[in-house]
Motif scaffolding. Structure first.
Motif, mmCIF file in Angstrom:
data_model
loop_
_atom_site.group_PDB
_atom_site.id
_atom_site.type_symbol
_atom_site.label_atom_id
_atom_site.label_comp_id
_atom_site.label_asym_id
_atom_site.label_seq_id
_atom_site.Cartn_x
_atom_site.Cartn_y
_atom_site.Cartn_z
ATOM 1 N N LYS A 204 0.811 -1.205 0.000
ATOM 2 C CA LYS A 204 0.000 0.000 0.000
ATOM 3 C C LYS A 204 0.851 1.265 0.000
ATOM 4 C CE LYS A 204 -3.752 -2.347 2.475
ATOM 5 N NZ LYS A 204 -4.551 -2.416 3.721
ATOM 6 N N LYS A 205 2.054 1.179 0.561
ATOM 7 C CA LYS A 205 2.941 2.340 0.630
ATOM 8 C C LYS A 205 4.345 1.840 0.904
ATOM 9 C CE LYS A 205 2.014 3.175 5.586
ATOM 10 N NZ LYS A 205 3.385 3.112 6.096
ATOM 11 N N ALA A 339 2.031 -3.736 4.038
ATOM 12 C CA ALA A 339 0.587 -3.946 3.907
ATOM 13 C C ALA A 339 -0.009 -4.695 5.096
ATOM 14 C CB ALA A 339 0.295 -4.738 2.627
ATOM 15 N N ASP A 349 -8.017 -8.210 5.151
ATOM 16 C CA ASP A 349 -6.680 -7.752 4.769
ATOM 17 C C ASP A 349 -5.669 -8.891 4.771
ATOM 18 O OD1 ASP A 349 -7.509 -5.209 4.292
ATOM 19 O OD2 ASP A 349 -6.507 -4.287 6.007
ATOM 20 N N ASN A 353 -3.409 -9.946 1.677
ATOM 21 C CA ASN A 353 -1.948 -9.926 1.766
ATOM 22 C C ASN A 353 -1.347 -11.284 1.438
ATOM 23 O OD1 ASN A 353 -2.052 -7.259 2.562
ATOM 24 N ND2 ASN A 353 -1.907 -7.717 4.745
#
Length: 479
Positions: A204-205, A339, A349, A353
């Motif tokens: 995600k980042k 993530a 999630d 993942n």
């Protein structure tokens, strides 16, 4: 006369005549020629090795591993949902934890006296080793007998940035060299056309600890990780601008290199050697990096094994690129997948993942093994800490937890099929065979052929090391 002839004006001519002629006349061509002959005979370091700090080096003793691939699951995956089955935690779901368990405990965000949350997924045993793995990891289950699963990891930090930096550098403070930088400092690099330390990022980042996770700290910057992009040019500004052809670039680099070498001889600053190396590496990477990143050359069954799609950035592509990098002699590859910070939406999630990473992680181990590379490549999987047995966010989240978590290792001299250590019945603390982050680092360096207490670098009057002031080699993990 040479511009340096003032150095010899009052010296005895019979003592300096020949040496002055060889050393100073013709810009020192005589000395250069002599140095070259000695280097070829093995009696002196060649000029290139003096300038190239990434030339291959010999460790303290024979290594079991030559390369490292660190699959960094940033954000901290829940050991309780993936690796560490806790029937007692399931039994006590919804109740308050025992008061004695929380004595002196500090959580990152929640009130520690929150209700216990039972595991959300089922577990089963796999392989001859009987390793217990979550239903979320079907591909990892297929390589269970290749893994050494450590269920007793512990760390000192409970927020992301300091914990990631501790896992990466051995310190919670910014400015220390990363594990990859120490590896390249100790061993050098086996590839002339690619950096010794390459980093990818997905999820995600980027990682919360940022570039400090792969920095060189006070080591020369040549040992820093180089972040590769998974779309467009692998490294920004790698291509020549319009109007600059190969001949012009080569002539320019030769002129710049000559000036830098003169400055290096005069100043002795290792950063000048870094600058020379980076210019030359960038030049060679103009042809090597695009070829490396072109996954379309991989056969279809390998792409299917990883779940990789050429041209579409993903963790799977990065895992395949990691194999291609170590195949080409790159010393250290690190894949960050930020993530895993499930304070809420834990079930959905974690499913997402694991769908993104499980297949590719297992494929990497399988692919290295079938190519004969696993024995010399150490693969590490894990995050910066674990997650609490207590609930956060209603009934679908867990907070940060440094007291106990799980990592796995494979290849590179690691003992396969081993489950090591144990957390308590709630997965809260380590009950058996604790492994601190420093212990993990000491063990990794040992596998690479280093005594972690002797691999040091003097900075500001002190000999620094990756393991700071403590750490032990966990010999039980070594084959």
């Amino acid at each position: 006369m040479n511009c340096q002839d003032h150095r010899f004006r009052h010296a005895d001519p019979s003592r300096v005549g020949r040496r002055w002629f060889l050393q100073e006349c013709g810009v020192g061509l005589g000395a250069v020629a002599l140095g070259q002959l000695l280097a070829e005979g093995g009696y002196a370091a060649s000029p290139s090795s003096q300038v190239d700090p990434l030339s291959a080096k010999t460790p303290h003793f024979a290594p079991k591993a030559k390369n490292v691939i660190f699959l960094f699951m940033a954000g901290a995956p829940s050991h309780l949902e993936l690796f560490d089955r806790k029937p007692k935690l399931a039994e006590l779901d919804g109740t308050l934890p025992p008061p004695e368990l929380l004595d002196g405990y500090r959580a990152a965000f929640i009130n520690p006296n929150s209700r216990l949350l039972g595991p959300k997924f089922n577990f089963a045993r796999h392989g001859e080793s009987g390793a217990e793995l979550s239903e979320l990891l079907p591909h990892t289950a297929g390589i269970a007998d290749d893994l050494c699963i450590v269920k007793s990891m512990t760390t000192d930090a409970f927020n992301h940035a300091p914990a990631q930096i501790l896992m990466s550098t051995g310190s919670q403070q910014f400015g220390r060299p990363s594990l990859g930088a120490w590896t390249c400092y100790g061993l050098g690099n086996e590839s002339r056309d690619l950096p010794g330390y390459v980093v990818f990022s997905s999820g995600k980042k980027g990682p919360s600890g940022g570039n400090a996770n792969w920095g060189s700290g006070f080591l020369p910057t040549v040992y820093s990780g180089v972040q590769f992009r998974t779309g467009g040019e692998p490294v920004l500004y790698l291509s020549n601008p319009e109007g600059v052809d190969d001949a012009l670039q080569r002539d320019s680099l030769d002129a710049i290199s000559a000036l830098n070498r003169m400055h290096l001889d005069e100043a002795g600053d290792p950063e000048i050697a870094t600058r020379i190396n980076s210019f030359e590496m960038a030049y060679r990477m103009q042809s090597s990096a695009p070829e490396l990143m072109d996954l379309s050359s991989e056969p279809g069954h390998i792409l299917d094994l990883y779940g990789a799609e050429p041209g579409k950035p993903s963790f799977a592509n990065n895992a395949l690129l990691a194999r291609r990098l170590v195949e080409r002699g790159v010393r250290f590859v690190q894949l960050f997948h930020e993530a895993w910070d499930q304070h809420g939406n834990l079930v959905n999630d974690l499913k997402a993942n694991c769908a993104d990473t499980d297949r590719a992680c297992a494929a990497l181990v399988t692919d290295l093994k079938q190519r004969g590379l696993l024995d010399e490549t150490l693969v590490i999987w894990g995050g910066e800490f674990g997650r609490t047995p207590m609930v956060q966010g209603g009934d679908d989240g867990r907070d940060h937890h440094p007291n106990a978590f799980t990592m796995w290792l494979a290849g590179g001299g690691i003992r396969p099929g081993l489950t090591y250590g144990e957390s308590d019945e709630l997965g809260f603390g380590v009950a058996e065979n604790p492994v601190h982050v420093h212990d993990l680092h000491a063990t990794i360096l040992h596998l690479l052929g280093f005594d972690h207490e002797r691999l040091t670098y003097r900075f500001q009057g002190r000999d620094f090391r990756l393991t700071d002031v403590f750490g032990r080699v966990v010999t039980d993990l070594i084959a």
